[in-house]
Write a protein that holds these residues in place. Structure first.
Motif, PDB file in Angstrom:
ATOM      1  N   THR A   6      32.110  44.696  41.003  1.00  0.00           N
ATOM      2  CA  THR A   6      32.579  43.505  41.699  1.00  0.00           C
ATOM      3  C   THR A   6      31.474  42.467  41.633  1.00  0.00           C
ATOM      4  OG1 THR A   6      33.782  44.918  43.211  1.00  0.00           O
ATOM      5  CG2 THR A   6      33.509  42.640  43.875  1.00  0.00           C
ATOM      6  N   VAL A  48      46.903  38.916  36.727  1.00  0.00           N
ATOM      7  CA  VAL A  48      45.902  38.146  37.466  1.00  0.00           C
ATOM      8  C   VAL A  48      45.719  36.786  36.802  1.00  0.00           C
ATOM      9  CG1 VAL A  48      43.531  38.173  38.315  1.00  0.00           C
ATOM     10  CG2 VAL A  48      44.730  40.331  37.915  1.00  0.00           C
ATOM     11  N   CYS A  54      37.982  28.651  37.374  1.00  0.00           N
ATOM     12  CA  CYS A  54      38.270  29.437  38.575  1.00  0.00           C
ATOM     13  C   CYS A  54      36.989  30.160  39.026  1.00  0.00           C
ATOM     14  CB  CYS A  54      39.377  30.442  38.299  1.00  0.00           C
ATOM     15  SG  CYS A  54      39.894  31.276  39.812  1.00  0.00           S
ATOM     16  N   GLY A  56      35.391  32.776  41.828  1.00  0.00           N
ATOM     17  CA  GLY A  56      35.823  33.787  42.782  1.00  0.00           C
ATOM     18  C   GLY A  56      35.117  35.111  42.617  1.00  0.00           C
ATOM     19  N   GLN A  57      35.669  36.087  43.314  1.00  0.00           N
ATOM     20  CA  GLN A  57      35.147  37.451  43.265  1.00  0.00           C
ATOM     21  C   GLN A  57      35.939  38.197  42.186  1.00  0.00           C
ATOM     22  OE1 GLN A  57      32.314  39.438  44.414  1.00  0.00           O
ATOM     23  NE2 GLN A  57      32.879  38.608  46.409  1.00  0.00           N
ATOM     24  N   ASP A  73      41.220  42.572  38.989  1.00  0.00           N
ATOM     25  CA  ASP A  73      41.733  41.673  40.021  1.00  0.00           C
ATOM     26  C   ASP A  73      40.740  40.521  40.216  1.00  0.00           C
ATOM     27  OD1 ASP A  73      43.464  40.690  41.870  1.00  0.00           O
ATOM     28  OD2 ASP A  73      43.223  42.310  43.332  1.00  0.00           O
ATOM     29  N   LEU A  74      41.241  39.485  40.870  1.00  0.00           N
ATOM     30  CA  LEU A  74      40.390  38.325  41.134  1.00  0.00           C
ATOM     31  C   LEU A  74      40.763  37.764  42.490  1.00  0.00           C
ATOM     32  CD1 LEU A  74      38.523  35.907  40.358  1.00  0.00           C
ATOM     33  CD2 LEU A  74      40.463  34.927  39.154  1.00  0.00           C
ATOM     34  N   SER A  75      39.759  37.584  43.314  1.00  0.00           N
ATOM     35  CA  SER A  75      39.994  36.984  44.621  1.00  0.00           C
ATOM     36  C   SER A  75      39.359  35.588  44.583  1.00  0.00           C
ATOM     37  CB  SER A  75      39.357  37.894  45.668  1.00  0.00           C
ATOM     38  OG  SER A  75      39.204  37.230  46.860  1.00  0.00           O
TER      39      SER A  75
END
Ligand SMILES: [Zn+2]
Length: 245
Positions: A6, A48, A54, A56-57, A73-75
């Motif tokens: 992450t 995703v 972009c 993000g995390q 995934d991407l937050s």
């Protein structure tokens, strides 16, 4: 090596990869710039969404056999969609990303913070695009450790006079006095431009972008900074050649 990673990051580049996938270049705080495959990104609505700019995390999976990263995934922290909706802003953002790809040298956290802030500012105050561009290059030269003080010539130590025009030396890759300058005569800083760059050097990015310049000075300093950026970037900057900056 950890298989699930992450990290904070920003998408610098995105291209089609096979039928339905995309291959991304992500500037990550923890891994530097990495190539990441986003499977199904082209077609599936469930895939995703990781578009250029972009921030993000990122949740990545590392395949030690193939030696590549997959986006799980991407937050998002900031999608910066507004930048993609305007041509000048898009090119400015792409210019930032292209420079980072070309000069990236291990200061990932600092480069990430700088780019993240620059994209936020482009989103919040698009009308200050040129100032954001100038300050991005000014700050990046500091992150890269190549910024020099503008009060004296780094070549011969001669202190600049108040009204002195400052030139450029491609030998030392920095500003210099007229005597130390070589052929790069197009890169010159009038006294006002030098004062502006000195004044804003120690300010925060937000503060510096808030300092107004008249139209003429803005264009001159911008031309200088773009020339400077091309100087310290290996290879031609395609976004600069576009003429849309
Ligand atoms: Zn000198």
């Amino acid at each position: 090596m950890e298989r699930n990673i992450t990290t904070l990051g920003i998408v610098l580049h995105s291209q089609r990869w096979g039928q339905a996938n995309r291959r991304l270049k992500v500037l990550s705080v923890d891994l530097g710039i990495v190539n990441v495959v986003s499977y199904g990104a082209q077609k599936s609505r469930k895939a995703v969404k990781a578009e250029v700019f972009c921030d993000g995390q990122f949740f990545l999976y590392y395949n030690p056999v193939k030696g590549d990263y997959t986006l799980k995934d991407l937050s998002p922290i900031a999608g910066h969609e507004e930048i993609r909706e305007d041509l000048s802003l898009t090119y400015t953002g792409l210019f930032f990303c292209e420079i980072i790809i070309k000069v990236h040298g291990g200061e990932s956290a600092e480069e990430y913070s700088l780019l993240s802030k620059a994209l936020d500012l482009l989103t919040i105050m698009p009308e200050r695009r040129s100032l954001i561009l100038i300050q991005f290059i000014h700050r990046l030269s500091d992150v890269l450790g190549i910024r020099v003080a503008l009060d004296r010539c780094p070549g011969c130590g001669h202190p600049y006079g108040e009204g002195e025009i400052v030139y450029f030396s491609s030998l030392s890759g920095s500003q210099c006095c007229e005597r130390c300058a070589n052929l790069e005569r197009t890169l010159l800083l009038p006294p006002g431009a030098r004062r502006y760059l000195t004044l804003t050097a120690d300010m925060s990015f937000d503060e510096a972008v808030g300092v107004d310049l008249n139209e003429g000075a803005l264009e001159r300093i911008k031309a200088y900074m773009l020339g400077y950026a091309q100087y310290f970037c290996p290879g031609e900057l395609a976004t600069l050649a576009s003429g849309l900056l």
